[in-house]
Write an enzyme that holds these catalytic residues in place. Structure first.
Site, PDB file in Angstrom:
ATOM      1  CE1 TYR A   1      51.253  33.152  52.252  1.00  0.00           C
ATOM      2  CE2 TYR A   1      51.898  34.145  50.388  1.00  0.00           C
ATOM      3  CZ  TYR A   1      52.715  33.223  50.560  1.00  0.00           C
ATOM      4  OH  TYR A   1      53.518  32.945  50.212  1.00  0.00           O
TER       5      TYR A   1
ATOM      6  CG  ASP B   1      52.592  43.122  46.882  1.00  0.00           C
ATOM      7  OD1 ASP B   1      52.747  43.351  47.909  1.00  0.00           O
ATOM      8  OD2 ASP B   1      53.312  42.071  46.391  1.00  0.00           O
TER       9      ASP B   1
ATOM     10  CG  HIS C   1      48.330  38.720  48.776  1.00  0.00           C
ATOM     11  ND1 HIS C   1      48.043  39.918  47.676  1.00  0.00           N
ATOM     12  CD2 HIS C   1      49.442  38.317  48.163  1.00  0.00           C
ATOM     13  CE1 HIS C   1      49.264  39.715  46.946  1.00  0.00           C
ATOM     14  NE2 HIS C   1      50.172  38.831  47.613  1.00  0.00           N
TER      15      HIS C   1
END
Length: 637
Positions: A151, A158, A147
Site C-alpha cells: 500500500y 491502524d 502502512h
C-alpha cells in the site's frame, strides 16, 4: 468527584450482578485462551503459526490479567505462543522484514515484556529485528510510515497503534532519545492529513499520491470514518505516553492531541446505547450498527486517560455510559458460564488486489460481523481491566507511596551498557523488581514515587507511605549510604506526624544491618544479624511461613514464602506480628500518629509475587494485596 463515585458504583454493580465474582477482564481472558488461535493458520506443524498482529493485541490483554492476578498460567500462555516463533538466535519464524508491513511490529511489545521479565536475550534480539524494519521502512515525503509496502504512499490509522507504542518502549529500553520526536510526528502527521475539519474525526486512510480509487483527488483522504481505525489511533496515542519522557517538548502536544481526539470521539457516542457505530458519523442509517471492538478501544482510552490525568475527570460520565453499553450490547454468557464478545467487525481495509475495498459506506457494511474476534477480545480485556481500577480506586485525596532509592542504591548495566538503578525498584519487571507490588498500589489509585536523596521531613512531606528495602553493603555499591542519626531522626519525626513506614531488610551478608538499626530501634525494633529460614535449591517448603489468625493485616492469607530472614528483637512500642520456629520475623509499632511495619526480608519482589516460580499454595500475591490495604488504613498524614 461525584461522577467518579457514580462510575465506581455502576461498575461494582455490573461486576457483581450477572457475571460472578471473577473480574470480567479475567473471564474474557479465559475465553481468549479457550477459543482463539485454534484454526489452521495457527496450528500448522509444517509452516508454524502465522505471525499476526491479532495475536499481539490479545496477548497484551492477557499480560494485563497476569499482572492483575499473579496467576502464572497467563504468563505461560504468552510465553508459549511467542516461543513458537522466536528461535534461540532471535529469528522470528514466518516474519519477513522485506514485506515492510507495519502490522508485523505489533507483537514486539509482547517480546519486550518477555525480555524484561525473563532477561532471555532471544527476545531482545527479536525486538532488534523489528526495530531494524522500522529503520528501513518506507515513508511519505514528510516522514510518515507507509502502512505496508503493498500500500505505497499510504498512512492508515491502524498503523499508529501497530508500531509506535513498541517503538517508544524500545527507545526507552535502548536509550534512543532521538526517536521520540519522530514518534510524536507520526501522530501529528496522521491528524494533519486525515482530519476532517467539519467533524474533527479522522478518515481511515490517507494516500499521499492520490493514486488510489478510494482517495479524494484533492485531499488524498478515504471516504469514511471507521470507528476501529479511530480506536487503533487513540489506543496508540495513550500507550505511547507510557514511555514518552517527561522532559520531551512533544509530550504535552501529544496530550493535547489526545484531548482533542477523545473530545471528538465522545461527540459521536450513541446517546441511546452509550457505544459507537461502525461508521462513526452515520448512526442514523439503518444498515449501520454499533460495533464492539471500537467501543472497547474507546472505553480503554478514556478510562486510562482519566486515571493518568491526561484528560478531565468530566469524561467519567461518558466512560460510565460506554462501559455499561459494552456489557449490555455486546456481552453474552454461554451455558458453561463463559462470556462472549459479540458484534465485532471481522476486518476492514482499503484498496487491495483480490477484492478492491473502495472505502464506501456500503463497503464497510459488507464486511462480516462475528463473535470473539481477537481484534475485539484484546481491547475488551484492556477496557475491563481499566474499569476494574475505577472500581477499586481509593476514595479521597491523592495518596503516595514512596520507595527508597538512597539506602538501596545499586546499579546494573542495561542492554546498551549504560548503568541504571537496579534492584527492588518500581520499574523493575524482572525477578528483582517491585513492579507487581507497585501495580497493586496503582490499582488502588495510589501514586508510586521514588526517593533518590537522603530522606528528611521536607522531601517526605508529600509521601503517605515510605518503604526502605535492603540497605546496601560495600560489596553491593562502591559508596553505600549508611543510615545516620540525622536521617533516622528525620524519618522518625515524619512517622510521628502520621507517616507509615515499611522496613524490608535482608539477612546478614545481603544488606547492611548494624547502622540501619539506628532507625529501627527508635520504634523498639532491632534487626538481628542472622540468617534464618534458609532454603536449599528449590525446596520451597523450607521457606514456608504460616501466618496465624488475628494479625489484623492478613485475613485470607495462611501460607507465605520468606527465605533467608534477619529475625527481630522487640521492645516497646513494637509488637510481634508473626513468629516462625520461635523467631519473631514480622512486627509492627505505633509511634506518635504513625505506624511502622518491619520484616527482615524484601519478600514481596516479583520473583515471589508474580506466580511464575512458587507453587500455587503460597499466597505472596494475596499477602501483598492485604498488606497494601492495611498500610492505607494506617495513613494519618
Amino acid at each position: 468527584m461525584k461522577q467518579i463515585v457514580a462510575l465506581i458504583l455502576l461498575v461494582c454493580s455490573l461486576y457483581t450482578h450477572g457475571f460472578g465474582q471473577i473480574p470480567l477482564s479475567e473471564k474474557m481472558t479465559q475465553t481468549a485462551i479457550d477459543k482463539l488461535f485454534k484454526d489452521s493458520v495457527f496450528v500448522n506443524n509444517t509452516k508454524g503459526p502465522k505471525w499476526t498482529y491479532d495475536m499481539g493485541v490479545v496477548l497484551e490483554g492477557v499480560a494485563e490479567t497476569w499482572k492483575n492476578t499473579g496467576n502464572s498460567s497467563y504468563f505461560s500462555y504468552i510465553e508459549s505462543w511467542m516461543d513458537k516463533f522466536v528461535g534461540q538466535d532471535g529469528t522470528i519464524k514466518n516474519y519477513s522484514a522485506k514485506d515492510f508491513n507495519i502490522d508485523h511490529i505489533k507483537n514486539g511489545r509482547t517480546l519486550l515484556l518477555l525480555y524484561k521479565v525473563t532477561k532471555k536475550e532471544k527476545y531482545l534480539k527479536a525486538c532488534h529485528a523489528l526495530y531494524k524494519q522500522l529503520l528501513n521502512h518506507p515513508r511519505t515525503q514528510e516522514g510518515g510510515y507507509w502502512h505496508k509496502k503493498i500500500y505505497p504512499n499510504q498512512m492508515w490509522l491502524d498503523g499508529l497503534y501497530m508500531a509506535q507504542p513498541f517503538r517508544a518502549e524500545y527507545a526507552a529500553l535502548m536509550n534512543l532519545t532521538d526517536e521520540y520526536n519522530d514518534i510524536a510526528n507520526q501522530f501529528f502527521w496522521m491528524e494533519k492529513n486525515a482530519k476532517d475539519q467539519k467533524t474533527g474525526l479522522l478518515y481511515h486512510g490517507w494516500d499521499e499520491s492520490r493514486a488510489e480509487e478510494w482517495a479524494n483527488a484533492k485531499t488524498g483522504q478515504s471516504p469514511n470514518f471507521w470507528a476501529r481505525g479511530m480506536g487503533w489511533y487513540v489506543m496508540g496515542l495513550v500507550d505511547v505516553l507510557d514511555y514518552f519522557p517527561l522532559e520531551n517538548a512533544n509530550r504535552q502536544p501529544l496530550i493535547d492531541l489526545l484531548n482533542r481526539t477523545l473530545k471528538t470521539i465522545v461527540k459521536y457516542q450513541d446517546p441511546k446505547t452509550g457505544v459507537w457505530f461502525d461508521v462513526m458519523d452515520r448512526g442514523d442509517i439503518k444498515e449501520n450498527y454499533v460495533e464492539a471492538s471500537a467501543s472497547s478501544m474507546f472505553v480503554y482510552a478514556l478510562a486510562k486517560s482519566i486515571r493518568l490525568g491526561y484528560v478531565s475527570k468530566g469524561y467519567a460520565k461518558n466512560t460510565q455510559k460506554a462501559y455499561e453499553g459494552l456489557l449490555k450490547e455486546f456481552i453474552s454468557t454461554s451455558t458453561n458460564g463463559q462470556i462472549n464478545l459479540n458484534h465485532v467487525v471481522e476486518v476492514s481495509g482499503l484498496g487491495g488486489k483480490k477484492k478492491y475495498r473502495d472505502g464506501s459506506f456500503e463497503y464497510y457494511m459488507s464486511e462480516p460481523v462475528v463473535s470473539n474476534d481477537p481484534k475485539g477480545v484484546g481491547p475488551f480485556i484492556l477496557a475491563a481491566s481499566e474499569m476494574e481500577i475505577f472500581q477499586e480506586q481509593h476514595k479521597g485525596k491523592q495518596l503516595t507511596v514512596t520507595l527508597d532509592n538512597y539506602f538501596n542504591n545499586e546499579y546494573k548495566a542495561d542492554p546498551t551498557g549504560k548503568l541504571k538503578p537496579y534492584h527492588y525498584l518500581w520499574d523493575g519487571d524482572d525477578n528483582n523488581g517491585f513492579s507487581f507490588w507497585g501495580r497493586i498500589f496503582n490499582r488502588k489509585h495510589i501514586q508510586t514515587n521514588t526517593l533518590k536523596t537522603a530522606p528528611n521531613l521536607s522531601n517526605l512531606s508529600r509521601s503517605n507511605i515510605y518503604i526502605i528495602v535492603d540497605p546496601d553493603t560495600e560489596k553491593e555499591t562502591e559508596q553505600p549510604h549508611m543510615m545516620t542519626e540525622q536521617s533516622a531522626s528525620e524519618i522518625a519525626n515524619w512517622v510521628k506526624k502520621g507517616g507509615v513506614l515499611v522496613l524490608l531488610l535482608n539477612d546478614v551478608g545481603n544488606c547492611e544491618i548494624k547502622e540501619f538499626n539506628t532507625l529501627a530501634t527508635k520504634f523498639g525494633i532491632t534487626f538481628n544479624e542472622d540468617s534464618k529460614n534458609r532454603v536449599k535449591n528449590n525446596n520451597y517448603e523450607e521457606g514456608a511461613v504460616y501466618v496465624p489468625k488475628g494479625t489484623g493485616i492478613f485475613h485470607d492469607v495462611n501460607k507465605i514464602y520468606v527465605k533467608e530472614i534477619s529475625t527481630l528483637s522487640l521492645k516497646y512500642p513494637a509488637k510481634e506480628l508473626v513468629k516462625h520456629h520461635d523467631d519473631i520475623i514480622m512486627a509492627t509499632a505505633s509511634f506518635g500518629k504513625g505506624t511502622v511495619f518491619a520484616i527482615g526480608d524484601p519478600w514481596l519482589y516479583n520473583e515471589y509475587v508474580d506466580g511464575r516460580k512458587l507453587p500455587k499454595d503460597f499466597q505472596n500475591f494475596q499477602a501483598a494485596e492485604e498488606l497494601k490495604t492495611w498500610l492505607i488504613s494506617k495513613i494519618k498524614n
